[in-house]
Write a protein that holds these residues in place. Sequence first.
Motif: not given
Length: 269
Positions: A73-78, A140-149
């Motif tokens: 996400l840092k690479e993308m946000t840049a 553990q497995f997770c698709t947490p995108g919903v938390h960060i919009g």
Amino acid sequence: MNAHHGPDTAPLIRSDAQGVATLTLNRPQTRNPLSEATLMALSEHFSAIAEDRTVKAVVLAAEGPVFCAGHDLKEMTAHRGDEDRGRAYFEAILGLCSAVMQQIPALPQPVIAAVEGTATAAGCQLVASCDLAVAGEKAQFCTPGVHIGLFCSTPMVALSRNLSAKHAMEMLLLGEMVPAAEAARMGLVNRVVPADGALAEAQRLAAVIASKAPATVKVGKRAFYEQREMGLKSAYDHASAVMVENMLAREAEEGIGAFIQKRAPVWEG
């Protein structure tokens, strides 16, 4: 492995033994993200393995306490500062990631994920894209995108093809961590083993697969993914046509002959 990368810098390390290629994500200090460099490395290795007759199965593992944290996400946000607010870069990186995920089912050899630690977002997508998956009991497995919009829409493609609709939606809408035992119950992983045992178990399964006739495995894997996208009648028509060709292949002639004669089959190459 590219010769100009040292073991400390390569985002991915390949090692081969007894017909099994093990690819290890090698950026533990940054939680093994699917950065541009890592995706390019995965793509190159998969392309090479697809043409490598000596490889009968592939194991995908990771260094460190996190299997894969997903997109960098840092690479993308840049790239938000780009003139188009990053649109062209986001399109390119998601296109690359989607292509890599599709290389896995397209690969002639079965791919087995060996998961310790957490596999989140596109990291969870990577596990779901593999043909088989083994998890250590603390994974553990997770698709947490919903938390960060940022809803996990691309991981959803692999997830929804592995899990029942309700389980996939539960992971996508809640974004909660799913422990290994629950992931096995949901069908995201095949089996759970004691912590730190996932790699050994994945390599054991890979060795079993590597002992089979390679052309037969290749035919079967390809037909599995082809028929899954079809309606019932088309799927049966396709699978029957594949089986006729398979029946006429040398490997089936040898294998069935050996079975009838009560001897061990001898596979070519």
